[in-house]
Design a protein around this motif. Structure first.
Motif, PDB file in Angstrom:
ATOM      1  N   ASP A  77       0.812  -1.213   0.000  1.00 18.87           N
ATOM      2  CA  ASP A  77       0.000   0.000   0.000  1.00 18.87           C
ATOM      3  C   ASP A  77       0.847   1.265   0.000  1.00 18.87           C
ATOM      4  OD1 ASP A  77      -2.450  -1.399   0.079  1.00 18.87           O
ATOM      5  OD2 ASP A  77      -2.281  -1.654   2.241  1.00 18.87           O
ATOM      6  N   SER A  78       2.150   1.118   0.110  1.00 19.63           N
ATOM      7  CA  SER A  78       3.013   2.300   0.118  1.00 19.63           C
ATOM      8  C   SER A  78       2.884   3.062  -1.196  1.00 19.63           C
ATOM      9  CB  SER A  78       4.473   1.883   0.347  1.00 19.63           C
ATOM     10  OG  SER A  78       4.626   1.269   1.604  1.00 19.63           O
ATOM     11  N   GLY A  79       2.962   4.383  -1.107  1.00 24.73           N
ATOM     12  CA  GLY A  79       2.865   5.219  -2.291  1.00 24.73           C
ATOM     13  C   GLY A  79       2.296   6.585  -1.955  1.00 24.73           C
ATOM     14  N   THR A  80       2.047   7.385  -2.984  1.00 24.09           N
ATOM     15  CA  THR A  80       1.497   8.726  -2.830  1.00 24.09           C
ATOM     16  C   THR A  80       0.031   8.713  -3.215  1.00 24.09           C
ATOM     17  OG1 THR A  80       3.632   9.736  -3.314  1.00 24.09           O
ATOM     18  CG2 THR A  80       1.682  11.134  -3.547  1.00 24.09           C
ATOM     19  N   TYR A  81      -0.821   9.135  -2.288  1.00 26.85           N
ATOM     20  CA  TYR A  81      -2.264   9.146  -2.504  1.00 26.85           C
ATOM     21  C   TYR A  81      -2.724  10.586  -2.705  1.00 26.85           C
ATOM     22  CZ  TYR A  81      -2.285   4.252  -1.229  1.00 26.85           C
ATOM     23  OH  TYR A  81      -2.049   2.906  -1.215  1.00 26.85           O
ATOM     24  N   VAL A  82      -3.611  10.763  -3.685  1.00 27.09           N
ATOM     25  CA  VAL A  82      -4.067  12.083  -4.097  1.00 27.09           C
ATOM     26  C   VAL A  82      -5.579  12.173  -3.896  1.00 27.09           C
ATOM     27  CG1 VAL A  82      -4.195  13.759  -5.977  1.00 27.09           C
ATOM     28  CG2 VAL A  82      -2.217  12.221  -5.800  1.00 27.09           C
ATOM     29  N   CYS A  83      -6.008  13.241  -3.214  1.00 24.40           N
ATOM     30  CA  CYS A  83      -7.435  13.523  -3.029  1.00 24.40           C
ATOM     31  C   CYS A  83      -7.760  14.817  -3.755  1.00 24.40           C
ATOM     32  CB  CYS A  83      -7.785  13.649  -1.544  1.00 24.40           C
ATOM     33  SG  CYS A  83      -9.468  14.260  -1.248  1.00 24.40           S
ATOM     34  N   THR A  84      -8.756  14.776  -4.641  1.00 19.59           N
ATOM     35  CA  THR A  84      -9.227  15.966  -5.349  1.00 19.59           C
ATOM     36  C   THR A  84     -10.616  16.306  -4.825  1.00 19.59           C
ATOM     37  OG1 THR A  84      -7.969  15.349  -7.321  1.00 19.59           O
ATOM     38  CG2 THR A  84      -9.704  17.001  -7.590  1.00 19.59           C
ATOM     39  N   ALA A  85     -10.711  17.434  -4.078  1.00 15.16           N
ATOM     40  CA  ALA A  85     -11.989  17.892  -3.511  1.00 15.16           C
ATOM     41  C   ALA A  85     -12.590  18.949  -4.431  1.00 15.16           C
ATOM     42  CB  ALA A  85     -11.770  18.455  -2.115  1.00 15.16           C
ATOM     43  N   THR A  86     -13.883  18.778  -4.759  1.00 18.02           N
ATOM     44  CA  THR A  86     -14.527  19.645  -5.751  1.00 18.02           C
ATOM     45  C   THR A  86     -15.797  20.263  -5.173  1.00 18.02           C
ATOM     46  OG1 THR A  86     -13.677  18.261  -7.544  1.00 18.02           O
ATOM     47  CG2 THR A  86     -15.494  19.752  -8.075  1.00 18.02           C
ATOM     48  N   SER A  87     -15.950  21.578  -5.393  1.00 20.25           N
ATOM     49  CA  SER A  87     -17.184  22.293  -5.072  1.00 20.25           C
ATOM     50  C   SER A  87     -17.578  23.126  -6.283  1.00 20.25           C
ATOM     51  CB  SER A  87     -16.983  23.195  -3.846  1.00 20.25           C
ATOM     52  OG  SER A  87     -16.176  24.302  -4.172  1.00 20.25           O
ATOM     53  N   SER A  88     -18.648  23.892  -6.157  1.00 19.54           N
ATOM     54  CA  SER A  88     -19.090  24.723  -7.274  1.00 19.54           C
ATOM     55  C   SER A  88     -18.112  25.848  -7.585  1.00 19.54           C
ATOM     56  CB  SER A  88     -20.464  25.336  -6.954  1.00 19.54           C
ATOM     57  OG  SER A  88     -20.398  26.144  -5.794  1.00 19.54           O
ATOM     58  N   MET A  89     -17.168  26.120  -6.656  1.00 21.78           N
ATOM     59  CA  MET A  89     -16.177  27.169  -6.876  1.00 21.78           C
ATOM     60  C   MET A  89     -14.864  26.635  -7.448  1.00 21.78           C
ATOM     61  SD  MET A  89     -17.550  30.028  -6.165  1.00 21.78           S
ATOM     62  CE  MET A  89     -16.101  31.056  -6.111  1.00 21.78           C
ATOM     63  N   GLY A  90     -14.763  25.322  -7.648  1.00 21.32           N
ATOM     64  CA  GLY A  90     -13.541  24.766  -8.222  1.00 21.32           C
ATOM     65  C   GLY A  90     -13.071  23.534  -7.479  1.00 21.32           C
ATOM     66  N   SER A  91     -11.844  23.088  -7.806  1.00 24.43           N
ATOM     67  CA  SER A  91     -11.262  21.877  -7.215  1.00 24.43           C
ATOM     68  C   SER A  91      -9.922  22.212  -6.586  1.00 24.43           C
ATOM     69  CB  SER A  91     -11.081  20.788  -8.272  1.00 24.43           C
ATOM     70  OG  SER A  91     -12.324  20.413  -8.841  1.00 24.43           O
ATOM     71  N   VAL A  92      -9.538  21.390  -5.620  1.00 23.74           N
ATOM     72  CA  VAL A  92      -8.246  21.530  -4.958  1.00 23.74           C
ATOM     73  C   VAL A  92      -7.680  20.136  -4.724  1.00 23.74           C
ATOM     74  CG1 VAL A  92      -9.173  21.514  -2.611  1.00 23.74           C
ATOM     75  CG2 VAL A  92      -7.025  22.674  -3.069  1.00 23.74           C
ATOM     76  N   VAL A  93      -6.356  20.011  -4.749  1.00 26.12           N
ATOM     77  CA  VAL A  93      -5.679  18.722  -4.638  1.00 26.12           C
ATOM     78  C   VAL A  93      -4.906  18.665  -3.331  1.00 26.12           C
ATOM     79  CG1 VAL A  93      -3.871  17.261  -5.617  1.00 26.12           C
ATOM     80  CG2 VAL A  93      -5.522  18.373  -7.116  1.00 26.12           C
ATOM     81  N   ALA A  94      -5.006  17.524  -2.645  1.00 29.30           N
ATOM     82  CA  ALA A  94      -4.210  17.257  -1.448  1.00 29.30           C
ATOM     83  C   ALA A  94      -3.496  15.921  -1.626  1.00 29.30           C
ATOM     84  CB  ALA A  94      -5.095  17.230  -0.205  1.00 29.30           C
ATOM     85  N   LYS A  95      -2.274  15.799  -1.103  1.00 30.05           N
ATOM     86  CA  LYS A  95      -1.476  14.576  -1.267  1.00 30.05           C
ATOM     87  C   LYS A  95      -0.984  14.072   0.082  1.00 30.05           C
ATOM     88  CE  LYS A  95       0.178  15.586  -5.932  1.00 30.05           C
ATOM     89  NZ  LYS A  95       1.359  15.663  -6.815  1.00 30.05           N
ATOM     90  N   TYR A  96      -0.749  12.739   0.115  1.00 27.76           N
ATOM     91  CA  TYR A  96      -0.231  12.104   1.319  1.00 27.76           C
ATOM     92  C   TYR A  96       0.721  10.992   0.903  1.00 27.76           C
ATOM     93  CZ  TYR A  96      -0.079   9.430   5.668  1.00 27.76           C
ATOM     94  OH  TYR A  96       0.334   8.761   6.783  1.00 27.76           O
ATOM     95  N   ASN A  97       1.938  11.020   1.417  1.00 25.38           N
ATOM     96  CA  ASN A  97       2.933   9.979   1.147  1.00 25.38           C
ATOM     97  C   ASN A  97       2.827   8.903   2.216  1.00 25.38           C
ATOM     98  OD1 ASN A  97       3.937  11.274  -1.104  1.00 25.38           O
ATOM     99  ND2 ASN A  97       5.498  12.399   0.029  1.00 25.38           N
TER     100      ASN A  97
END
Length: 434
Positions: A287-307
């Motif tokens: 399961d090791s690796g970099t995980y990416v979460c893309t959160a989206t609302s009506s004003m746009g999207s933002v990306v968060a990462k976790y190693n």
């Protein structure tokens, strides 16, 4: 005649003429200002009434009081004082139509009068703010209007956002349909930011009728702004074999409602839903690796990462929060650290300095078994030491009643006989000492 003497004579003649022209039968009054709904008092005085009575009449020349006699049936008008030299009346619950010139008269020859101007102040209504009904997107211009009616004279309006004064862009004054009061409108414009969300904007009306008090209205701004996100692991220090939850904490107005989970290097997305949590039921090294979460609302999207680095060492993640959205980097792109212009949110596990390895589940079982065996061996050794110590302390010579002469006897019977004889002969071998 010198000029100075001539001037003095002229001055004395003027003073004498003034005294002669003073009319002691002339009534005197004063102008009054009253707030609508209040009470105004009108006083008329005369030094020499000349056996005549004083009279008050309204702007419509209707007689209110003649001496102490009421002439107009209006319960709001009351007699306060009536003497030959004074006539004082009061008007309660004053309305705007009561404004005008009131006349005090004395019926001498000729009739003498005095005027009293009554000014009625119209109280402004509580101001109203318009333009805040719909949320405003950040970096856009907010245009608000404040309006108050019923003031006389026209009121003044002022703005505040929080504790900061706002400069009005323009003010408009319009006469009300009654022709006596005014409606005042004021406009203000300013650019909003995310910090203005839930900020209080206040419009205050200032007017002399309020008597040093304020009448204001406050409204809260609703500002829509782009989301931000960060990933938080639960537990904070994940280890192999444990359950792990990665929560994508999305903030914004409106709050993000869609979350896309991906793993860098993987073609297919892991999860796309309104659920912000990614669950690992049993964590292993694959399961090791970099995980990416893309959160989206009506004003746009933002990306968060976790190693995520699955090992026996506890992980100490260091968050890097980024305020503006950015597309997730490819597998070969490095994870950027936090800065004021960064575009994602990531957690980078920090190395553990001078930390001993944390045993896994199987290693823990072996350690428990080894400890039990060590305890048992220790107890056995302690028992042997105690037993040996006891035997050493109780070592000595013991008396036995074995049959004497049994060693030379050819058989058992002979040995018994010899032993009995030996015992019997023992008594004969007694010695006496004197």
């Amino acid at each position: 005649m010198p000029p100075s003497v001539l001037s003095l004579l002229l001055l004395l003649l003027g003073a004498a003429k003034g005294n002669l022209s003073r009319d002691e039968s002339q009534p005197t009054t004063s102008d009054e200002t009253v707030v609508a709904g209040g009470t105004v008092v009108l006083k008329c005085q005369v030094e020499d009434p000349d056996d005549s009575s004083l009279q008050w009449s309204n702007p419509a020349q209707q007689t209110l009081y003649f001496g102490e006699k009421r002439a107009l049936r209006d319960n709001r008008i009351q007699l306060e004082r009536s003497t030959p030299n004074e006539l004082t009346i009061s008007i309660s619950d004053v309305v705007l139509s009561d404004e005008g010139e009131y006349t005090c008269s004395i019926f001498t020859m000729p009739v003498r009068t005095a005027k009293a101007l009554v000014t009625v102040l119209g109280i402004p209504q509580k101001p109203q703010i318009f333009g805040h009904e719909q949320p405003i997107d950040e970096e856009k211009i907010a245009r608000l209007t404040c309006r108050s009616s019923g003031s006389k004279p026209a009121a003044q309006l002022r703005w505040k956002k929080g504790n900061k004064e706002l400069k009005a862009e323009g003010t408009e004054v319009v006469e009300d349909p009654n022709g006596k009061t005014f409606t005042v409108s004021s406009r203000v414009e300013f650019r909003v930011t995310k910090e203005d969300n839930d900020a209080e904007v206040t419009c205050t009306v200032d007017h002399e009728s309020l008597q040093n008090s304020e009448r204001s209205t406050t409204q809260k701004l609703q500002v829509h702004y782009k989301p931000t996100a960060k990933i938080e692991p639960h537990p904070l220090y994940p280890r192999e074999g444990e359950k792990l939850q990665l929560q994508c904490d999305g903030q914004g107005n409106p709050v993000p409602q869609e979350f896309l989970w991906e793993k860098e290097g993987s073609d297919a997305p892991l999860q796309l839903s309104s659920d912000s949590i990614l669950i690992f039921p049993f964590l292993n090294k694959s399961d090791s690796g970099t995980y990416v979460c893309t959160a989206t609302s009506s004003m746009g999207s933002v990306v968060a990462k976790y190693n995520l680095d699955v090992s026996d060492l506890p992980q100490l993640p260091t968050p890097h929060v980024h305020s503006t959205p950015a597309p997730p980097p490819g597998p070969s792109q490095p994870i950027s650290h936090a800065s004021s212009m960064a575009t994602a949110s990531s957690f980078t596990p920090a190395p553990v300095q001078d930390a001993s390895p944390v045993p896994s589940t199987s290693s823990t079982y072996h350690a428990v078994i080894g400890g039990v065996v060590a305890v048992i061996v220790f107890l056995l050794l302690s028992l042997l030491i105690v037993l040996g110590h006891y035997l050493i302390r109780h070592k000595g010579t013991y008396l036995t009643h074995e049959a004497k002469g049994s060693d030379d006897a050819p058989d058992a019977d002979t040995a018994i006989i010899n032993a009995e004889g030996g015992q019997a002969g023992g008594d004969d071998k007694k010695e006496y000492f004197i």
